[in-house]
Motif scaffolding. Structure first.
Motif, PDB file in Angstrom:
ATOM      1  N   TYR A   1      35.152  53.096  39.136  1.00  0.00           N
ATOM      2  CA  TYR A   1      35.814  52.078  39.942  1.00  0.00           C
ATOM      3  C   TYR A   1      34.860  50.977  40.394  1.00  0.00           C
ATOM      4  O   TYR A   1      35.147  49.784  40.279  1.00  0.00           O
ATOM      5  CB  TYR A   1      36.456  52.740  41.158  1.00  0.00           C
ATOM      6  CG  TYR A   1      37.226  51.790  42.025  1.00  0.00           C
ATOM      7  CD1 TYR A   1      38.566  51.507  41.763  1.00  0.00           C
ATOM      8  CD2 TYR A   1      36.629  51.159  43.103  1.00  0.00           C
ATOM      9  CE1 TYR A   1      39.274  50.630  42.548  1.00  0.00           C
ATOM     10  CE2 TYR A   1      37.327  50.266  43.894  1.00  0.00           C
ATOM     11  CZ  TYR A   1      38.643  49.999  43.614  1.00  0.00           C
ATOM     12  OH  TYR A   1      39.346  49.111  44.391  1.00  0.00           O
TER      13      TYR A   1
ATOM     14  N   THR B   1      35.906  48.199  47.198  1.00  0.00           N
ATOM     15  CA  THR B   1      34.540  48.629  46.922  1.00  0.00           C
ATOM     16  C   THR B   1      33.774  48.942  48.195  1.00  0.00           C
ATOM     17  O   THR B   1      33.166  49.996  48.332  1.00  0.00           O
ATOM     18  CB  THR B   1      33.799  47.555  46.100  1.00  0.00           C
ATOM     19  OG1 THR B   1      34.520  47.356  44.881  1.00  0.00           O
ATOM     20  CG2 THR B   1      32.386  48.008  45.759  1.00  0.00           C
TER      21      THR B   1
ATOM     22  N   MET C   1      41.269  39.364  41.363  1.00  0.00           N
ATOM     23  CA  MET C   1      40.017  39.608  42.084  1.00  0.00           C
ATOM     24  C   MET C   1      39.798  38.366  42.947  1.00  0.00           C
ATOM     25  O   MET C   1      40.438  37.339  42.735  1.00  0.00           O
ATOM     26  CB  MET C   1      38.856  39.835  41.109  1.00  0.00           C
ATOM     27  CG  MET C   1      38.575  38.677  40.164  1.00  0.00           C
ATOM     28  SD  MET C   1      37.294  39.134  38.949  1.00  0.00           S
ATOM     29  CE  MET C   1      36.975  37.490  38.235  1.00  0.00           C
TER      30      MET C   1
ATOM     31  N   LEU D   1      34.055  48.222  37.911  1.00  0.00           N
ATOM     32  CA  LEU D   1      35.133  47.429  37.311  1.00  0.00           C
ATOM     33  C   LEU D   1      35.945  46.650  38.333  1.00  0.00           C
ATOM     34  O   LEU D   1      36.485  45.592  38.023  1.00  0.00           O
ATOM     35  CB  LEU D   1      36.066  48.349  36.511  1.00  0.00           C
ATOM     36  CG  LEU D   1      35.406  48.970  35.279  1.00  0.00           C
ATOM     37  CD1 LEU D   1      36.313  50.013  34.656  1.00  0.00           C
ATOM     38  CD2 LEU D   1      35.050  47.903  34.261  1.00  0.00           C
ATOM     39  N   ASN D   2      36.044  47.198  39.549  1.00  0.00           N
ATOM     40  CA  ASN D   2      36.800  46.509  40.583  1.00  0.00           C
ATOM     41  C   ASN D   2      36.141  45.168  40.909  1.00  0.00           C
ATOM     42  O   ASN D   2      34.909  45.074  40.937  1.00  0.00           O
ATOM     43  CB  ASN D   2      36.823  47.376  41.848  1.00  0.00           C
ATOM     44  CG  ASN D   2      37.582  46.735  42.985  1.00  0.00           C
ATOM     45  OD1 ASN D   2      38.661  46.216  42.787  1.00  0.00           O
ATOM     46  ND2 ASN D   2      36.993  46.768  44.172  1.00  0.00           N
ATOM     47  N   GLU D   3      36.944  44.146  41.157  1.00  0.00           N
ATOM     48  CA  GLU D   3      36.412  42.818  41.496  1.00  0.00           C
ATOM     49  C   GLU D   3      35.433  42.330  40.442  1.00  0.00           C
ATOM     50  O   GLU D   3      34.395  41.736  40.752  1.00  0.00           O
ATOM     51  CB  GLU D   3      35.719  42.843  42.858  1.00  0.00           C
ATOM     52  CG  GLU D   3      36.658  42.879  44.022  1.00  0.00           C
ATOM     53  CD  GLU D   3      37.462  41.599  44.137  1.00  0.00           C
ATOM     54  OE1 GLU D   3      38.664  41.658  43.846  1.00  0.00           O
ATOM     55  OE2 GLU D   3      36.902  40.544  44.488  1.00  0.00           O
ATOM     56  N   ASN D   4      35.731  42.601  39.195  1.00  0.00           N
ATOM     57  CA  ASN D   4      34.819  42.248  38.125  1.00  0.00           C
ATOM     58  C   ASN D   4      35.637  41.914  36.882  1.00  0.00           C
ATOM     59  O   ASN D   4      36.681  42.502  36.651  1.00  0.00           O
ATOM     60  CB  ASN D   4      33.877  43.439  37.838  1.00  0.00           C
ATOM     61  CG  ASN D   4      32.590  43.024  37.157  1.00  0.00           C
ATOM     62  OD1 ASN D   4      32.387  41.843  36.858  1.00  0.00           O
ATOM     63  ND2 ASN D   4      31.725  43.979  36.922  1.00  0.00           N
TER      64      ASN D   4
ATOM     65  N   VAL E   1      42.570  48.300  32.668  1.00  0.00           N
ATOM     66  CA  VAL E   1      41.564  49.317  32.372  1.00  0.00           C
ATOM     67  C   VAL E   1      42.159  50.586  31.778  1.00  0.00           C
ATOM     68  O   VAL E   1      41.456  51.383  31.160  1.00  0.00           O
ATOM     69  CB  VAL E   1      40.771  49.645  33.652  1.00  0.00           C
ATOM     70  CG1 VAL E   1      39.696  50.676  33.401  1.00  0.00           C
ATOM     71  CG2 VAL E   1      40.130  48.374  34.214  1.00  0.00           C
TER      72      VAL E   1
ATOM     73  N   PRO F   1      40.409  43.664  36.163  1.00  0.00           N
ATOM     74  CA  PRO F   1      40.550  44.691  37.189  1.00  0.00           C
ATOM     75  C   PRO F   1      41.998  44.970  37.586  1.00  0.00           C
ATOM     76  O   PRO F   1      42.445  44.574  38.665  1.00  0.00           O
ATOM     77  CB  PRO F   1      39.719  44.152  38.358  1.00  0.00           C
ATOM     78  CG  PRO F   1      39.672  42.684  38.154  1.00  0.00           C
ATOM     79  CD  PRO F   1      39.741  42.454  36.667  1.00  0.00           C
TER      80      PRO F   1
ATOM     81  N   TYR G   1      38.024  54.097  37.404  1.00  0.00           N
ATOM     82  CA  TYR G   1      38.886  53.042  37.926  1.00  0.00           C
ATOM     83  C   TYR G   1      40.362  53.431  37.931  1.00  0.00           C
ATOM     84  O   TYR G   1      41.075  53.260  38.924  1.00  0.00           O
ATOM     85  CB  TYR G   1      38.682  51.777  37.098  1.00  0.00           C
ATOM     86  CG  TYR G   1      39.469  50.597  37.589  1.00  0.00           C
ATOM     87  CD1 TYR G   1      38.948  49.757  38.566  1.00  0.00           C
ATOM     88  CD2 TYR G   1      40.741  50.333  37.100  1.00  0.00           C
ATOM     89  CE1 TYR G   1      39.671  48.685  39.033  1.00  0.00           C
ATOM     90  CE2 TYR G   1      41.477  49.262  37.565  1.00  0.00           C
ATOM     91  CZ  TYR G   1      40.937  48.439  38.528  1.00  0.00           C
ATOM     92  OH  TYR G   1      41.670  47.382  38.998  1.00  0.00           O
TER      93      TYR G   1
ATOM     94  N   ASN H   1      42.285  52.979  41.486  1.00  0.00           N
ATOM     95  CA  ASN H   1      42.968  51.703  41.704  1.00  0.00           C
ATOM     96  C   ASN H   1      44.428  51.950  42.072  1.00  0.00           C
ATOM     97  O   ASN H   1      45.064  52.850  41.522  1.00  0.00           O
ATOM     98  CB  ASN H   1      42.895  50.885  40.403  1.00  0.00           C
ATOM     99  CG  ASN H   1      43.584  49.549  40.529  1.00  0.00           C
ATOM    100  OD1 ASN H   1      43.402  48.844  41.510  1.00  0.00           O
ATOM    101  ND2 ASN H   1      44.384  49.198  39.527  1.00  0.00           N
TER     102      ASN H   1
END
Lengths: 344, 344, 344, 344
Positions: free
Chosen positions: B193, C237, A236, B196-199, B180, B235, C193, C197
């Motif tokens: 998404y 995102t 990330m 959870l993305n960029e997290n 994930v 992520p 996700y 992803n």
């Protein structure tokens, strides 16, 4: 106030420009670069188009002292050690975001950074400050050494227990995880997208230069044993999480633990405690100057877990630099920094 | 051999189909689903088009016993506890990928899983096996309880030191991180998404049901104190890294440490040790059945760090299930599993 | 001014809170939710802790009219069609971010949205406004229908050529790509996700409800043929890119093309043109209200390519809503919106 | 058969190693590198540990001819143009994965690649082959020029309509999107993680070197007008989607369109058509040699949309190279390639 930014083409520099763009009292009027002077910043950063019609200027300390009231050094480690003294001698006020003036002992610096230390007389003048922990040191200085990203997250997580002498010696383990922006713009096989995406890496095992920085502060609080500190690279861009494990000298209830932290941080604008059973995620501070902290005691082991998250480019770099500059310049500490995280 | 897969629409099920597609001796001839029977698997999984022209059938133990030589249960926890006994009574050989038969003590199961435990007589029949650690238990059984993903990574990392009684009591801390896909296909606010993305998140702090599974095996090796085990959601889709911290009962040199691990795993096809100073990243095992391990002793603290990575859907689920099935069925253990990781 | 936000727990709502937090004249004093009233917003959004100590209130139009000067509706399509009229009748000023009042013709709405259209008399009162294209319509209204994300990017890209009647009929193809936040918080197999992803999807092929919204504006400019418009879901995102292909009625040089766009947008604060040979990337507008545009004419085919990027939650939703509200309320159009993109 | 791989440290090379590892008849016995000879491949690629205990050897054509039956060139464009002729003269069978021998006309190559073309006599000997479209050209050759990733996805999508002369001149627009692995291991500001993550970019607008490669094949089918072809970089590692827009010379029903494609590809193992209303996503072919295609006719515009997805490193590079080699060497075309995609 007129601010100059050296290293404006790096991510730390870009973040200083972003925040100061809406700061009511500090305006970036000059940007400097050793390698790209003469270029418009928007050639490197199209996202700054229209906002920052500035050209990168050459680094000339005496000229910089005339042009600016305060200079932020967002340069790689090893550059500030010579540049900061020149700027200070020319009369500048300096906030150094690099690691060059953070360690008081030159041999520590040279051991961990594998570089020549800055002159001791200048290191002694530099004031290392995480405002929530020691903001009073900023009185009467013109030279701030801005803390590292991992130490900020770690020390804010540890401080209430550590300052209360509640942590058992030899028991601190910090398992830290960072987004990739901490690696800056270095371009090599290890930093390309294809190698980092969908991948989790551990790096600098037992060798990270932030270890002595954390220990130096802990020592001031009377905690003398070495810590274990590991760093991981998470796919990330932004965010640091420090998962901190400590054993206690005496038994605390969960209530007592939360009480300790609540009292310690009750007047702090940028530290937010989660309620028992809740823990912060990195995205919950993205783009902001917050440090969010969650706590737990495991009934089975007695071990305390502290989860501390920051945005590495904000509270871990540019945001804290401006927080420090606000104090030094006599502004309200939160000036220009009270915006919300960007979510999602 | 004819294999049936129950829960083929889940990710564990899909991974069983992927691997068995190229297995020379085990062929998936029937797939089952409680909710979607009658549908073609390709309606749910277009990626299986042409490869798997199979319809999902209803779950009927006696019919399944006739149709198959071995049944893989890739169902959620709480389902296998009743389904597995029915299949075993109908004469099936069963590999259960769920957590329902992993814990020997029913109260442990109910404490951690918050569900009713499977009947004790069936739990007693289930054979829990990580082949590298206890493959001989697979003799004369028809019922395998396949280990969890985190326990597989953690126990393979800990085994050489733990079995040698070198780990100090109360000193094991496992900081685990997972992609994930371990969360399967549950659809809620926490799994979309955008959240959870960029997290980076920590979850189930001190409450993960894999804690007693790890401790149960450690106890067999004589290590009795509770462990600290935390899990984070990274992520990315696949991959688990367990960063394991232990203190030792006696001083080991780095050479001795590596020697211990090299001897322990020298005949194992699926465990790969990194050289001193090197550590595995999760992508280096993606899509494969490998567990890669890196080691370090910190000279300053004496603490050992073990970094163990697996693909959670492979060595952490479907791959190990097939490895176990190979042994049980008398095939070479690596059959159908000796392909390379997919990189990048 | 006191603002109310209905649907504050959605991403559009959260973005309104984020921006208005630093707006000098508009303050969010009330937030509303049909399903979660009584809860603190921070239970859903921990990132708002300390910034927004607000409880979600029930939706009661007459009470809302008393509490607020302006209400933003960040609710799903199909809700605003009944709620907006109630609020307007109660005397509120309303900015509707949903699609319910964008299409002038009820049958168009019902064809594309597959829902019952709002009452025609209210649709007729709603003012659809992309300020750069038709800001004068905001005079003397209390009811804004805020444009969709794709139409904003597409129409800002097309406007200079389309208004000049330079686009050949039947030649518009818009290949649009969006980050996942456009899908909001819907939780199902398609939004988790693991399914998005590392994946690129096309969706709603020839069926997206933004098609008639784009065509409606084009028709006002005299362009009557249907367009081709496809949407893709990109694993990120935020961000929309519309890659627009058009053929021209007459030959233009690249210079003439750029001249046309420069003149069209020269006084616009939020539209930024890239220089010839340069094209914007979505991250270059992340978190900001900018629409960045790049242009090219292919010498071989004569076809023009327009690349238009926005942050779908900002210029594509909350940012433009506030821009519109600023105009309606008599503030400087850029008030509270002049911050930089967040980069990287 | 003994295979050599030149450029084994690149991603295309790594993918060749991965697939050939389980190929029953072709075994990689030698790997070559100009810059890293003498190193073990596992120093660069730890994921190959235990599987590939090979050292990188220096490039020596006559020695390579002795060591191998077939040589795969996975080298950057500009290298194969001199290396391939040397290997062919030394008697090797060569599969070139670079772009150096794909364009028949030297001036085309030099215009688009901005490099010196390979000698014309060698270009004439090279056989360009997408097996589904022209596999018969592989008879009696020892020199395959393996197609590019974008052309493979685009031409497989266009072929049934184009070969039937159904596409209107001047109407082909290909909006292509690729994961980042297509950029290989080049390390610069544009390829680092921080610049590509959470970002969507368009690149080489009207300038991509795959344009003449696509047109060259279309010309063989009688379609002579230039195409519009744009490429975007999507934040994911693997996968290409070509969204193709064409107008038709005559009206087709959707049934007729699907019928045309079904008949064209009915005997092809690696091309999979989606049913009407369904479209493939890139992850549905990840790690596999499939090309999945979805189709639609827009009733409003009459325009046809073709969505074609491949894994750029597989059907777009290494997978197709092995498919071609299988044919050339007389093996079943699908040998070693019939594994499932990896999902999720």
């Amino acid at each position: 106030m007129k601010a100059g930014v050296v290293g404006a083409t790096g991510y730390g520099g870009a973040e200083l420009l972003r925040i100061l763009h809406t700061h009511p009292y500090i305006k970036v009027t000059s940007i400097y670069s050793s390698s790209k002077n003469g270029e418009n910043i928007t050639e490197h950063y199209p996202h700054l188009q229209t906002n920052f019609p500035l050209k990168l200027e050459e680094i000339n300390p005496s000229k910089m002292a005339q042009q600016t009231d305060i200079v932020f050094l967002a340069v790689p480690t090893g550059i500030a050690s010579t540049l900061a003294p020149q700027l200070l001698e020319a009369g500048c006020t300096v906030v150094d975001l690099s690691g060059d003036f953070r360690l008081e002992k030159s041999d520590e610096y040279e051991n961990w950074y594998k570089k020549k230390a800055a002159p001791k007389e200048w290191v002694d003048q530099a004031v290392y400050c995480i405002p929530e922990l020691n903001r009073k040191v900023l009185k009467d200085t013109k030279f701030i050494s801005n803390p590292g990203c991992y130490p900020t997250a770690s020390l804010l997580g540890l401080a209430p227990l550590a300052k209360a002498q509640l942590i058992k010696e030899d028991s601190i383990i910090i398992d830290a995880k960072s987004g990739v922006s901490g690696a800056g713009q270095a371009a090599n096989f290890d930093t390309i997208y294809n190698e980092l995406n969908e991948n989790l890496k551990i790096y600098k095992v037992n060798q990270h230069q932030h270890i002595p920085e954390i220990e130096q502060m802990l020592q001031q609080w009377g905690f003398t044993s070495p810590i274990t500190f590991h760093t991981h690279l998470v796919p990330m861009t932004r965010g640091i999480m420090a998962t901190i494990y400590v054993s206690l000298n005496e038994t605390l209830s969960e209530d007592q633990l939360f009480q300790l932290y609540r009292e310690f941080y009750e007047n702090e604008a940028f530290v937010r405690l989660r309620d028992p059973g809740k823990f912060p995620a990195t995205k919950e501070v993205a783009g902001s100057n917050y440090c969010d902290i969650g706590l737990s005691i495991d009934k089975r082991t007695g071990r305390v877990t502290i989860v501390s998250v920051i945005d590495n480019l904000m509270k871990g770099a540019a945001g804290q630099a401006i927080q420090n500059a606000n104090i030094l310049l006599g502004f309200e500490e939160t000036t220009g920094l009270s915006f919300s995280p960007i979510y999602p």
